[in-house]
Design an enzyme around this catalytic site. Sequence first.
Site, PDB file in Angstrom:
ATOM      1  CG  ASP A 195       3.445  -6.404   7.494  1.00 20.33           C
ATOM      2  OD1 ASP A 195       2.726  -6.904   8.369  1.00 20.33           O
ATOM      3  OD2 ASP A 195       2.983  -5.910   6.443  1.00 20.33           O
ATOM      4  N   GLY A 241       0.844  -1.208   0.000  1.00 22.74           N
ATOM      5  CA  GLY A 241       0.000   0.000   0.000  1.00 22.74           C
ATOM      6  C   GLY A 241       0.875   1.252   0.000  1.00 22.74           C
ATOM      7  CG  ASP A 245       1.191  -2.726  10.445  1.00 27.73           C
ATOM      8  OD1 ASP A 245       0.306  -3.443   9.928  1.00 27.73           O
ATOM      9  OD2 ASP A 245       2.111  -2.181   9.800  1.00 27.73           O
ATOM     10  CG  ASP A 295      -1.814  -0.205   8.072  1.00 23.76           C
ATOM     11  OD1 ASP A 295      -1.722  -1.247   7.401  1.00 23.76           O
ATOM     12  OD2 ASP A 295      -2.623   0.707   7.827  1.00 23.76           O
ATOM     13  CB  THR A 299       2.675   0.798   6.295  1.00 26.40           C
ATOM     14  OG1 THR A 299       1.276   0.543   6.549  1.00 26.40           O
ATOM     15  CG2 THR A 299       3.479   0.457   7.539  1.00 26.40           C
ATOM     16  NE  ARG A 330      -1.550  -5.210  -0.974  1.00 27.62           N
ATOM     17  CZ  ARG A 330      -2.081  -3.991  -0.793  1.00 27.62           C
ATOM     18  NH1 ARG A 330      -2.748  -3.434  -1.761  1.00 27.62           N
ATOM     19  NH2 ARG A 330      -1.942  -3.329   0.342  1.00 27.62           N
ATOM     20  NE  ARG A 340      -2.722  -4.647   5.770  1.00 30.04           N
ATOM     21  CZ  ARG A 340      -3.114  -4.810   4.504  1.00 30.04           C
ATOM     22  NH1 ARG A 340      -4.023  -5.714   4.215  1.00 30.04           N
ATOM     23  NH2 ARG A 340      -2.618  -4.064   3.547  1.00 30.04           N
TER      24      ARG A 340
HETATM   25  O1  F6P Z   1      -1.811  -1.204   4.672  1.00 30.90           O
HETATM   26  C1  F6P Z   1      -2.305   0.069   4.352  1.00 30.90           C
HETATM   27  C2  F6P Z   1      -3.789  -0.007   4.086  1.00 30.90           C
HETATM   28  O2  F6P Z   1      -4.256   1.270   3.798  1.00 30.90           O
HETATM   29  C3  F6P Z   1      -4.601  -0.587   5.235  1.00 30.90           C
HETATM   30  O3  F6P Z   1      -4.799   0.354   6.284  1.00 30.90           O
HETATM   31  C4  F6P Z   1      -5.870  -0.951   4.508  1.00 30.90           C
HETATM   32  O4  F6P Z   1      -6.646  -1.912   5.199  1.00 30.90           O
HETATM   33  C5  F6P Z   1      -5.307  -1.532   3.202  1.00 30.90           C
HETATM   34  O5  F6P Z   1      -4.072  -0.872   2.978  1.00 30.90           O
HETATM   35  C6  F6P Z   1      -6.196  -1.312   2.005  1.00 30.90           C
HETATM   36  O6  F6P Z   1      -5.603  -2.062   0.947  1.00 30.90           O
HETATM   37  P1  F6P Z   1      -5.944  -1.677  -0.583  1.00 30.90           P
HETATM   38  O7  F6P Z   1      -5.250  -0.381  -0.886  1.00 30.90           O
HETATM   39  O8  F6P Z   1      -5.367  -2.845  -1.365  1.00 30.90           O
HETATM   40  O9  F6P Z   1      -7.437  -1.565  -0.680  1.00 30.90           O
END
Ligand code: F6P
Length: 332
Positions: free
Chosen positions: A103, A11, A130, A128, A126, A72, A172
């Site tokens: 991570d 992300g 985390d 998050d 990130t 991804r 997340r």
């Molecule tokens: O890991 C960062 C994040 O924004 C999380 O907080 C969220 O749940 C996820 O990515 C969303 O993923 P995507 O951008 O693939 O929808």
Amino acid sequence: MKKIGVMTSGGDAPGMNAALRAIVRNGIYRGIEVYAFQHGFQGLINRKFSRMQRGSVADIIQRGGTILQTARCEEFKTEEGRAKAGKNLRDLGISGLIIIGGDGSFRGGELLQKEQGIEVVGVPATIDNDIGGTDFCIGFDTAVNTVIDAVNKIRDTATSHERIFVVEIMGRERGFLALYAGLAAGAESILIPERPTSLKDICEKLEHGFKRGKKHSIIMVAEGVGGDFYTNRDLRNTPAFALSEAIRDTMGHETRVIVLGHLQRGGAPSARDRILASRMGAFAVDLLCEGKSGVMTGMVHEKMVATPIKKALEQEPEINEEILQLSHILSL
Ligand code: F6P
């Protein structure tokens, strides 16, 4: 170390470009050729890269997102995919790789090092926040400020209509973003996955606030929160809607929902994130020059530190109890 690669993965987070800028410019300063790969690990597999000059990263320190794009990559999850990536890097004479990401990206980097002998350094980015091994990740401070800006606007209409607003926050499975943003925004309640709270307790606190004259209430709920308020099966994946409905049914008070979503991932990085990203990016280059790899950059008590990726990924960063308690006391 004469040639290094750099990529952004997972992300996106505000500040990734600032980190990239520091990697390129410190690398060139140290006499290293820097090759940037597009679209994360997919770019390693497809050989999508460009050799970076100082001018390649001009005018990006202030930009959110990542000029390298990110994605991804299912193929990289296979050993064959990683072997392709490793061969491409070796064919280009690139022995070191800096991965700016979270991570999941670091896990991929660890495998690339173990299976293909590429020297990897991770730069944690990130919203998050985390990841172990650092007090803060790139992007977190900017996301906290984005949430505050949004909640400031919500307060106006919440007060006008004397409503309860349930604000869903990213993160997340963790509650760091909701916790820090909740304290800074002065939220009445902050619900995080690490601290299960009952609907009864939530409603009692809301009633207490209205009785002492509050004109509105803001509840911050992290997206990973579970709880006894999931009465409506259709709302299982959206804690904010489930909670809003449960509060309305229990208290008869008008409630509304805001899911901030990907708004939290964008925007110009804050000064704090630009400084953190610049320090971490430059430090990652220094580590590779010193022959250090299999590590991630971190900032602990304002100092740059290197932590083995394996050790950092095994850590479970803890919720700051003092901040959690303070946010409760100050919202009564
Ligand atoms: O890991 C960062 C994040 O924004 C999380 O907080 C969220 O749940 C996820 O990515 C969303 O993923 P995507 O951008 O693939 O929808």
